[in-house]
Design an enzyme around this catalytic site. Structure first.
Site, PDB file in Angstrom:
ATOM      1  N   TYR A 114      -6.776  -8.256  12.005  1.00 56.59           N
ATOM      2  CA  TYR A 114      -5.378  -8.642  11.736  1.00 56.59           C
ATOM      3  C   TYR A 114      -5.051 -10.010  12.350  1.00 56.59           C
ATOM      4  CZ  TYR A 114      -4.892  -3.499  11.081  1.00 56.59           C
ATOM      5  OH  TYR A 114      -5.060  -2.180  10.718  1.00 56.59           O
TER       6      TYR A 114
ATOM      7  N   HIS B  79     -13.625  -0.084  13.057  1.00 53.90           N
ATOM      8  CA  HIS B  79     -12.603  -0.159  12.005  1.00 53.90           C
ATOM      9  C   HIS B  79     -13.007   0.539  10.712  1.00 53.90           C
ATOM     10  CE1 HIS B  79      -9.036  -2.909  10.763  1.00 53.90           C
ATOM     11  NE2 HIS B  79      -9.037  -1.830  10.022  1.00 53.90           N
TER      12      HIS B  79
HETATM   13  N1  LIG Z   1      -7.529   1.437  10.069  1.00 48.87           N
HETATM   14  C1  LIG Z   1      -7.268   0.882   8.895  1.00 48.87           C
HETATM   15  O1  LIG Z   1      -8.180   0.598   8.088  1.00 48.87           O
HETATM   16  C2  LIG Z   1      -5.844   0.623   8.508  1.00 48.87           C
HETATM   17  C3  LIG Z   1      -5.517   0.295   7.186  1.00 48.87           C
HETATM   18  C4  LIG Z   1      -4.171   0.088   6.875  1.00 48.87           C
HETATM   19  C5  LIG Z   1      -3.203   0.213   7.862  1.00 48.87           C
HETATM   20  N2  LIG Z   1      -3.555   0.503   9.154  1.00 48.87           N
HETATM   21  C6  LIG Z   1      -2.539   0.605  10.242  1.00 48.87           C
HETATM   22  O2  LIG Z   1      -1.452   1.413   9.819  1.00 48.87           O
HETATM   23  C7  LIG Z   1      -0.254   0.639   9.873  1.00 48.87           C
HETATM   24  C8  LIG Z   1       0.725   1.067   8.794  1.00 48.87           C
HETATM   25  O3  LIG Z   1       0.171   0.990   7.503  1.00 48.87           O
HETATM   26  P1  LIG Z   1       0.626  -0.085   6.415  1.00 48.87           P
HETATM   27  O4  LIG Z   1       1.096  -1.282   7.116  1.00 48.87           O
HETATM   28  O5  LIG Z   1      -0.496  -0.197   5.464  1.00 48.87           O
HETATM   29  O6  LIG Z   1       1.809   0.614   5.615  1.00 48.87           O
HETATM   30  P2  LIG Z   1       3.097   1.523   5.868  1.00 48.87           P
HETATM   31  O7  LIG Z   1       3.436   1.601   7.306  1.00 48.87           O
HETATM   32  O8  LIG Z   1       2.907   2.774   5.093  1.00 48.87           O
HETATM   33  O9  LIG Z   1       4.210   0.699   5.080  1.00 48.87           O
HETATM   34  C9  LIG Z   1       4.610  -0.570   5.470  1.00 48.87           C
HETATM   35  C10 LIG Z   1       5.541  -1.105   4.381  1.00 48.87           C
HETATM   36  O10 LIG Z   1       6.736  -0.308   4.312  1.00 48.87           O
HETATM   37  C11 LIG Z   1       7.875  -1.150   4.488  1.00 48.87           C
HETATM   38  N3  LIG Z   1       8.842  -0.407   5.273  1.00 48.87           N
HETATM   39  C12 LIG Z   1       8.705   0.041   6.539  1.00 48.87           C
HETATM   40  N4  LIG Z   1       9.794   0.740   6.937  1.00 48.87           N
HETATM   41  C13 LIG Z   1      10.644   0.704   5.884  1.00 48.87           C
HETATM   42  C14 LIG Z   1      11.941   1.249   5.686  1.00 48.87           C
HETATM   43  N5  LIG Z   1      12.559   1.957   6.626  1.00 48.87           N
HETATM   44  N6  LIG Z   1      12.546   1.029   4.470  1.00 48.87           N
HETATM   45  C15 LIG Z   1      11.923   0.308   3.505  1.00 48.87           C
HETATM   46  N7  LIG Z   1      10.681  -0.214   3.637  1.00 48.87           N
HETATM   47  C16 LIG Z   1      10.041  -0.019   4.822  1.00 48.87           C
HETATM   48  C17 LIG Z   1       7.367  -2.377   5.208  1.00 48.87           C
HETATM   49  O11 LIG Z   1       8.163  -3.495   4.901  1.00 48.87           O
HETATM   50  P3  LIG Z   1       8.809  -4.438   6.063  1.00 48.87           P
HETATM   51  O12 LIG Z   1       7.718  -4.773   7.019  1.00 48.87           O
HETATM   52  O13 LIG Z   1       9.314  -5.601   5.279  1.00 48.87           O
HETATM   53  O14 LIG Z   1       9.904  -3.615   6.674  1.00 48.87           O
HETATM   54  C18 LIG Z   1       5.969  -2.526   4.629  1.00 48.87           C
HETATM   55  O15 LIG Z   1       6.037  -3.192   3.370  1.00 48.87           O
HETATM   56  C19 LIG Z   1      -0.759  -0.792   9.706  1.00 48.87           C
HETATM   57  O16 LIG Z   1       0.218  -1.749  10.062  1.00 48.87           O
HETATM   58  C20 LIG Z   1      -1.975  -0.755  10.595  1.00 48.87           C
HETATM   59  O17 LIG Z   1      -1.601  -0.814  11.952  1.00 48.87           O
HETATM   60  C21 LIG Z   1      -4.853   0.724   9.485  1.00 48.87           C
END
Ligand SMILES: NC(=O)c1ccc[n+]([C@@H]2O[C@H](COP(=O)([O-])OP(=O)(O)OC[C@H]3O[C@@H](n4cnc5c(N)ncnc54)[C@H](OP(=O)(O)O)[C@@H]3O)[C@@H](O)[C@H]2O)c1
Length: 288
Positions: free
Chosen positions: A51, A119
């Site tokens: 990241y 990862h």
């Molecule tokens: N280990 C891995 O391979 C892996 C892969 C993917 C993710 N991850 C981890 O998991 C975390 C979360 O997953 P993710 O980032 O993929 O997706 P997520 O948390 O499911 O969704 C994030 C999205 O939802 C929006 N959002 C958040 N709260 C909201 C609300 N209350 N109302 C409307 N929209 C909202 C955010 O927009 P805004 O930011 O504009 O609010 C963003 O576009 C990552 O940040 C990372 O730390 C790990």
């Protein structure tokens, strides 16, 4: 009301992990998001070397005034690090330290990660085991307190077990009502491996929930759809990692304690499972 969901869980390493963490993948205002999250009670941040924001996590912690030792900070080594995971961990610690203190070295006993993950299982068995051995060595040296994996299917963890090595404390996988990862969850429960739920909000794309079940549960309980998804995860004993860059969303997304989703609504959400077809990301759990 007594909450059935604790605010912390205990890992096999003996360390506690806060049951909700802030995700910072593709967070273009990472430092500000971390500061906002700590202001609103989060104590857990999920980053990764890929990241490129480990330093920004440190900057955000410093700006919050919160003592780093009270926090739970995770990073992850990519498969290109597996030949020398220990060096990757050291570099990540320096990145975080630079954000916290404006200096990279020398490292002291207060410079560590709470959790470090491999990862993904890319690269084949030998490379994965080499990466895992390096991570265990980093743990032995006190550079990381707990170690785990991400995107690992049962067969990848079985390789570790068959090699006679310490098992991961955590497996972090994509996990939400549309993709419930049942074989992985069952395997992890059996082996006392805590499951972290990434993409717990489905990146706010609910098109796979054709009948609007998530929103209807939210309307019934007078909470947001994001809160329903985070709470659903908690009630299954997962540790969800919702990401947002907006302070108000960050705050509300974690207001998930002291109320609960009733059993009949949990059943409606549980019925949304589509297995792999419900995945939002491409997840490498089936890699050889
Ligand atoms: N280990 C891995 O391979 C892996 C892969 C993917 C993710 N991850 C981890 O998991 C975390 C979360 O997953 P993710 O980032 O993929 O997706 P997520 O948390 O499911 O969704 C994030 C999205 O939802 C929006 N959002 C958040 N709260 C909201 C609300 N209350 N109302 C409307 N929209 C909202 C955010 O927009 P805004 O930011 O504009 O609010 C963003 O576009 C990552 O940040 C990372 O730390 C790990």
């Amino acid at each position: 009301m007594t909450d059935s969901v604790p605010k912390e869980a205990t890992l096999t390493s003996g360390y506690k992990i806060p049951t909700v963490g802030l995700g910072v993948y593709q967070n273009t205002h990472c430092a500000q998001a971390v500061t906002a999250a700590l202001k609103h009670g989060y104590t857990h941040v999920d980053s990764a070397r890929l990241y490129h924001n480990e330093t920004q996590v440190g900057v955000g912690i410093k700006a919050s005034g919160v003592d780093r030792s009270t926090l739970f900070i995770t990073s992850k080594a990519g498969s290109n690090d597996f030949d020398d995971t220990e060096s990757a961990v050291l570099d990540s610690i320096q990145n975080l330290k630079y954000g916290l203190e404006g200096t990279r070295e020398p490292l002291g006993s207060s410079d560590y990660y709470d959790l470090f993950l491999l990862h993904s299982p890319h690269g084949g068995k030998e490379k994965r085991l080499k990466g895992w051995r390096g991570l265990l060595e980093a743990k032995r040296k006190g550079l990381v307190r707990s170690v785990g994996v991400s995107n690992y299917g049962p067969k990848h963890i079985e390789e570790i077990r068959e090699a006679g090595l310490e098992l991961p404390a955590v497996n972090q996988v994509e996990l939400h009502p549309l993709d419930q990862q049942k074989p992985i969850v069952e395997y992890c429960k059996k082996h006392n491996i805590l499951v972290q739920a990434y993409t717990p909000l489905l990146r706010f794309n609910f098109s796979g929930d054709k009948n609007g079940v998530i929103q209807s549960v939210a309307d019934k309980l007078q909470v947001t759809a994001a809160q329903v998804l985070v709470r659903w995860s908690l009630q299954h004993d997962f540790v969800p990692l919702p990401k947002s860059e907006h302070e108000e969303r960050i705050k509300v997304n974690a207001q998930v304690y002291g109320w609960e989703i009733p059993a009949e609504d949990m059943a409606r959400l549980d019925a949304l499972d589509k297995g792999d077809e419900g995945a939002v990301t491409w997840n490498p759990i089936h890699l050889d």
